[in-house]
Design a protein around this motif. Structure first.
Motif, mmCIF file in Angstrom:
data_model
loop_
_atom_site.group_PDB
_atom_site.id
_atom_site.type_symbol
_atom_site.label_atom_id
_atom_site.label_comp_id
_atom_site.label_asym_id
_atom_site.label_seq_id
_atom_site.Cartn_x
_atom_site.Cartn_y
_atom_site.Cartn_z
ATOM 1 N N ARG A 185 -11.379 -7.650 24.301
ATOM 2 C CA ARG A 185 -12.332 -8.103 23.293
ATOM 3 C C ARG A 185 -11.647 -8.207 21.940
ATOM 4 N NH1 ARG A 185 -16.883 -3.926 23.424
ATOM 5 N NH2 ARG A 185 -15.064 -2.664 23.887
ATOM 6 N N LYS A 187 -11.585 -7.462 18.087
ATOM 7 C CA LYS A 187 -12.166 -6.453 17.226
ATOM 8 C C LYS A 187 -11.630 -6.636 15.815
ATOM 9 C CE LYS A 187 -12.813 -1.505 17.180
ATOM 10 N NZ LYS A 187 -12.355 -0.221 17.696
ATOM 11 N N VAL A 192 -10.237 -2.920 9.699
ATOM 12 C CA VAL A 192 -10.039 -2.861 8.261
ATOM 13 C C VAL A 192 -9.191 -1.644 7.968
ATOM 14 C CG1 VAL A 192 -11.169 -2.634 6.032
ATOM 15 C CG2 VAL A 192 -12.254 -3.938 7.844
ATOM 16 N N ARG A 193 -8.114 -1.862 7.313
ATOM 17 C CA ARG A 193 -7.264 -0.719 6.969
ATOM 18 C C ARG A 193 -6.989 -0.696 5.479
ATOM 19 N NH1 ARG A 193 -3.040 -0.913 11.947
ATOM 20 N NH2 ARG A 193 -4.599 -0.488 13.541
#
Lengths: 943, 241
Positions: free
Chosen positions: A15, A17, A20-21
């Motif tokens: 999937r 995904k 956010v880092r």
């Protein structure tokens, strides 16, 4: 300053995904130039020299030109972290080499974390490809360096990406390709190290070199499928993924162990192997069943002309044995109807296993002009590797040399991969060169120990201090009569024994092992180095130590008449050799005699000698005999190997004589007590640390693996029971030649054949397997480990630490907390151990050739395997094995001979002559040189 | 995997001893007696406190002290994937219990017999260290509600990866499988009220890691004090004092 980095990632389940880092941008990352006023460089390493030009390298340069970068001519380099990350993702081996460069104090390489620097951080733009993003980041960092260091320091961006170079020039950054930069240095020998990019790639090619390959650009190989298609194919089960292992004895045959099929897929021929190398992770497509190949390997020769079976040392286990053997099975009709094994074709390469290879150039005529680039074909010593095309300016120098070559690319149009020259080892045929080749091929580090490692040694001359003696953890055993028994001339004595009669009629038997862990502390450079080396390597003429010489030969070695520290296992045994109690302790000992096996044996045999030492020896021998018998009754196998011993000329180091290694009772006595010590220690550490002990196991051979043995045995009318190790041991004991009663060597021969059907024992971490799998088949022991040779094996050092921790003497080092780390240590030990063995064998092979070079010999040999055009013989006297051809090469399969599968016989058509397996034949051995500088041992039949 | 580069930088550019950015806001839920939002980097939690109020379920009433209840949940949208069951699973139950016990230890419950205090914490965005962030948010919300406490409780986590103690793990570092030590302290009294670790660690290293986590807690407490002081000053200003 806070920035965030948003990107999409595909999960394992497939999937998409969004991730956010956060990224924290810093102002405390320094430029690394020593003369820089603005950066507070005093706090960190500042290797760069601001007065000479700085080089900033693009990823493609790091990935392709690593050999060039390791040359000291390239220096003053800034490595950007964005570049390093990309290299790490694409090629871990190169990444490690670059990291080693950046920590080397002699080189001016500096890693600049540009992604976290406030001024060089680059935010990803919408729709920007990762490659463009990286290139932009590199340019931004280069510009920052330019403005930061001012006009005094020229900053040069080196890139082979045409687009990046163009943009850099547009932005006013000075950029250059690696080729023209190297040329500007004016060192022509560097040019040989340059890798020439494949013509179809979009990188800048080196226009100056015309393509010397045949102009007809015909496609030799099928195209590799793109990665996306491979992933899809793997997902759907059309393709199968696995590691390619090329047959060591036939480079046109390879295997891919596939988990999805649960069996090995065979790949025949270079076409189907489709440019894959040994060790590559590949995607394989199965061929339709009607194309599953028949056994081509029945003949010794190969489908292409020049390569053939060499005479080699007799294999000592299944791991060394040629893989072709297990296929000659079954009757011919059976295999014809349904070929039992999957065969396939490689459609793509998931991960390359390219590294550098040792070998020499194929002999060729010198081209007219010297000093210009010429193409040459490189032949690796490792037969699994195809020939490699290289370009060189110094052909005349290289022709008679062993050289190292690295592979760069292999495109569809060329028959051979292309590579570049790395360095010269020495002249072909020279013993030192060839030994060096053996070491390099087996990845053995023979460099001297570094200063940091040597700094960990205790001050010399070292002696046992009074603190050591009074230390409460150490038992003072100096008063005991402790002695050691080793091969003659042994300098690294790591075990000693003692045996005293107790008043109650029992015996106290002690095994004292050098206390290496008293000097090698976890986490020190010395320990890291030893852990990397894994084992000492014994070549015929030299020894490559795991620990520095002062430790190996002096401080740890349990020499006679000096006090030494040791780790002891002390048993109380009844005269029937039953162990009543076991004690482990650190101790101080003083050996009273360092005997050789011969001396010890002579003392025991000489009935006039009644001194205490000889009595102890005899007592021990009596105990050892009982223990040995008990072990055999339990089902331990007495296996045999054809070990040979060279006598080496002390002056020239040339071999003077070869002979079988003789095993005496004294050897067996020492072996028995070492086994017992290992078993006792294994129990102790496994009880204390059930999940993090380092043990050694020997897997039970499957029936399939024993198949060649059974077939051979059946051909001579012998019935072997292989249902258990006990049954096998018993039937091996009973094995005698039925056809020919007076055959003393027959039993040993069968044992040798049995030994090579088995795999080797391996180290493992006890947490990785379940207790039934801990079993050691060969020794018939449920638990086994290595404790008795810490000077030459790192596994023993680990076991010493575990044992010390189990006794509460030391703390358990933190490595043991981390199972993955322990597993990787065990894997490394297995790898090193195996390589060390391969190197020893290769060294023996090398010396065998040197020995026979001047001494053509006639000798007796036994046939061990039948092939369609001859047979493989084993020469017991010299421990070597090689092919004997009945038909001359080229006219193979002419029908003059046929093979009787059932009887394991090769019979002449008119039935006038036949040779069957295990038969004794006389052969002539001679070193011949079909090609200059490439001597080989040839075996011919004497009729 | 390399969690600390040889240059000494973590994956997000922090050094091993550095925390993520803290942010706090008081009074985010008007209807509650006390509330706060607390952020540690990308981890964001909201806390609401009701009480002290009458005990809803009479049978639970304690005659000599207040009943403290706590409910921890994660918002459906707090991680990238939609959470199926935001509360009531084992993990939530455990964290609810941990937070309740930690807060109970600092609330002067004996001053409010026969009453009930409800603490609701919800994770709005999860990026590692949710447990610590919830405790910090709950402290702020309790202070906002004016509930008498011995001291404020602050919490921070620390881990040990690549042979280096790391302060305030984010999600990637947290899921690396290494030890994760969560500590909560009463900074003024210098007492530890919560200590959790979910892996094995040698004692000497553990002490280092715990020491680092305590340093982190102290840093959080300084920040929380600042926020509370700022909030009080604003209240003062609003009252026109």
């Amino acid at each position: 300053m806070l920035q965030s980095n948003t990107f999409s990632r595909k999960t394992k389940a497939g999937r998409i995904k969004k991730e956010v880092r956060e990224i924290y941008l810093r102002d405390d990352i320094y430029c690394g130039a020593s003369a820089c006023k603005t950066c507070l460089a005093s706090t960190c390493r500042a290797p760069l020299d601001a007065s000479s030009p700085l080089l900033i390298l693009d990823t493609n340069v790091l990935l392709h030109q690593i050999d060039l970068l390791e040359n000291p001519a390239i220096d003053n380099v800034v490595l950007l972290s964005v570049v390093l990350d990309e290299v790490k993702n694409k090629n871990m081996a190169h990444y490690n080499r670059i990291r080693a460069l950046s920590t080397n104090p002699l080189r001016k390489f500096y890693v600049f974390s540009n992604q976290f620097h406030k001024e060089t951080f680059v935010k990803r733009m919408d729709g920007e490809t990762p490659n463009d993003y990286n290139d932009r980041a590199i340019r931004v960092a280069t510009r920052w360096y330019q403005t930061h260091l001012g006009a005094a320091t020229p900053v040069l961006l080196i890139t082979n990406d045409r687009d990046n170079k163009r943009r850099a020039s547009e932005e006013g950054i000075s950029a250059d390709t690696i080729q023209s930069y190297v040329k500007s240095l004016g060192q022509p020998e560097l040019l040989d190290l340059l890798v020439h990019p494949a013509p179809e790639s979009e990188d800048v090619t080196m226009e100056q070199i015309e393509d010397l390959r045949p102009s007809k650009k015909q496609v030799v190989y099928q195209e590799h499928k793109p990665m996306s298609e491979i992933t899809l194919g793997l997902h759907r089960g059309i393709y199968h993924q696995g590691k390619l292992r090329v047959n060591r004895y036939n480079p046109f045959e390879a295997y891919v162990g596939s988990e999805s099929i649960g069996d090995e897929i065979i790949i025949y021929g270079r076409q189907n192997m489709n440019r894959a190398f040994d060790g590559d992770i590949v995607a394989v497509e199965l061929l339709p069943q009607d194309q599953w190949h028949e056994e081509k390997n029945l003949s010794i020769a190969d489908e292409e002309d020049e390569e053939e079976d060499d005479v080699h040392l007799a294999p000592s286990s299944a791991d060394d044995a040629p893989r072709t053997t297990n296929l000659v099975s079954g009757s011919a009709t059976e295999t014809n109807s349904t070929p039992s094994r999957h065969s396939g074709r490689i459609v793509g390469i998931i991960k390359r296993n390219w590294h550098s290879y040792c070998g020499s150039l194929e002999p060729m005529a010198m081209p007219a002009g010297t000093g210009s680039f010429t193409s040459a074909l490189f032949v690796s010593k490792d037969r699994r590797i195809p020939k490699i095309r290289i370009q060189t300016r110094q052909l005349e120098n290289l022709l008679d040399k062993r050289i190292i070559v690295a592979v760069d690319s292999w495109d569809r149009q060329s028959r051979y991969p292309s590579g570049h020259y790395v360095r010269v080892i020495g002249e072909i045929g020279d013993r030192d060169t060839e030994s060096e080749v053996v070491l390099i091929e087996n990845d053995i580090n023979s460099r001297p120990f570094s200063a940091q490692v040597l700094a960990c040694l205790p001050a010399l001359p070292w002696s046992v201090s009074s603190e050591d003696v009074t230390n409460s953890i150490r038992l003072d055993l100096r008063s005991l009569c402790v002695f050691s028994v080793d091969p003659p001339g042994c300098k690294d004595i790591d075990d000693a024994l003692h045996c005293t009669a107790l008043p109650n009629g029992n015996y106290e038997v002690g095994v004292h092992i050098a206390d290496v862990t008293n000097f090698v502390h976890p986490g020190t450079p010395l320990d890291d180095e030893a852990s990397q080396r894994g084992t000492s390597v014994y070549l015929v003429e030299r020894r490559i130590d795991m620990l520095p010489k002062p430790l190996t030969e002096d401080i740890c070695s349990l020499r006679a008449d000096v006090e030494r520290l040791s780790f002891s296992v002390i048993w109380e045994m009844t005269p029937e050799a039953e162990i009543i109690s076991t004690r482990f302790t650190k101790s101080v000992i003083k050996s009273c005699a360092a005997l050789s096996y011969v001396e010890a044996q002579a003392r025991m045999d000489d009935s006039r000698l009644m001194d205490p030492l000889t009595t102890d020896l005899r007592n021990m021998n009596a105990l050892a005999k009982i223990m040995r018998q008990r072990r055999i009754d339990r089902g331990a196998l007495t296996l045999a190997s054809a070990e040979v011993k060279f006598q080496i000329d002390t002056e020239t180091h040339d071999p003077l004589d070869i002979g079988m290694y003789q095993i005496r009772e004294a050897n067996q006595m020492v072996e028995e007590f070492m086994l017992a010590a290992n078993v006792s220690v294994a129990k102790q550490i496994r009880d204390c640390f059930p999940s993090c002990s380092l043990l050694r196991r020997h897997p039970t051979p499957t029936r399939e693996m024993l198949e060649p043995l059974l077939r051979t045995a059946a051909a001579v009318g012998l019935d072997l029971d292989v249902s258990s190790s006990k049954a096998l041991a018993d039937s091996l004991d009973r094995a005698v030649n039925i056809l020919q009663r007076d055959d003393p060597y027959f039993n040993k021969l069968i044992r040798i054949l049995a030994t090579r059907c088995m795999t080797q024992a391996v180290y493992f971490c006890s947490g990785d397997l379940s207790p039934p799998e801990y079993h050691h088949y060969g020794l018939a022991a449920p638990l086994y480990t290595h404790f008795t040779s810490p000077i030459r094996r790192y596994a023993d050092v680990i076991v010493h630490r575990l044992l010390a921790a189990s006794l509460g003497i030391d703390k358990l080092p933190s490595v043991f907390q981390d199972r993955t780390q322990l597993t990787s240590i065990a894997d490394n030990l297995n790898y090193r151990h195996r390589n060390a063995q391969m190197a020893s064998r290769a060294s023996v092979e090398l010396h065998t050739i040197i020995y026979f070079r001047k001494r053509p010999t006639d000798t007796e040999a036994r046939i061990v395997k039948i092939r369609s055009n001859g047979f493989i013989v084993f020469v017991p006297k010299y421990g070597i094995e090689g092919p004997v051809y009945l038909t001359t090469r080229g006219e193979k399969g002419s029908g003059e001979w046929y093979v009787d599968e059932q009887q394991q016989k090769i019979v002449k058509m008119d039935n006038s002559l036949s040779y069957s397996v295990l038969q004794t034949v006389r052969i002539h051995m001679e070193v011949v040189g079909p090609q200059p500088n490439r001597p080989k041992l040839q075996l011919t039949l004497i009729f | 995997m390399e969690y600390v580069s040889p240059e000494g930088l973590r994956l997000d550019g922090r050094r091993p001893m550095e925390m993520r950015q803290l942010r706090a806001e008081i009074g985010t839920v008007a209807k509650a007696d006390g509330s706060a939002v607390f952020e540690m980097g990308n981890t964001k939690v909201i806390a609401a406190v009701y009480g002290p109020r009458e005990v809803q379920n009479r049978s639970q009433q304690i005659s000599d002290q207040a009943l403290v209840r706590c409910e921890y949940s994660m918002a459906n949208f707090s991680t990238g994937d939609r959470l199926r069951k935001p509360k009531g699973d084992r993990r939530s139950t455990e964290i609810s219990l941990v937070i309740r016990q930690t807060m109970e230890a600092c609330i002067l419950t004996h001053l409010m017999p026969r009453s009930q205090i409800d603490i609701f914490v919800q994770v709005l965005q999860a990026d590692g260290g949710t447990r610590s962030a919830c405790i910090n948010a709950a402290t702020l919300a309790l202070a906002d509600a004016g509930i008498p406490m011995r001291d404020i409780v602050t919490s921070c986590s620390a881990g040990y990866l690549n042979s280096a103690p790391l302060l305030d793990l984010n999600y990637i570092e947290d899921s690396a499988g290494g030890p994760d030590v969560t500590v909560a302290i009463l900074p003024k009294l210098d007492k530890v009220t919560l200590l959790q670790m979910d892996a094995k660690l040698p004692v000497d290293i553990f002490e280092n890691v715990m020491g680092l986590a305590i340093e982190g807690c102290k840093a959080v407490s300084n920040y929380i004090k600042e926020v509370l002081l700022g909030n009080t000053k604003q209240l003062e200003y609003r009252r026109g004092l």
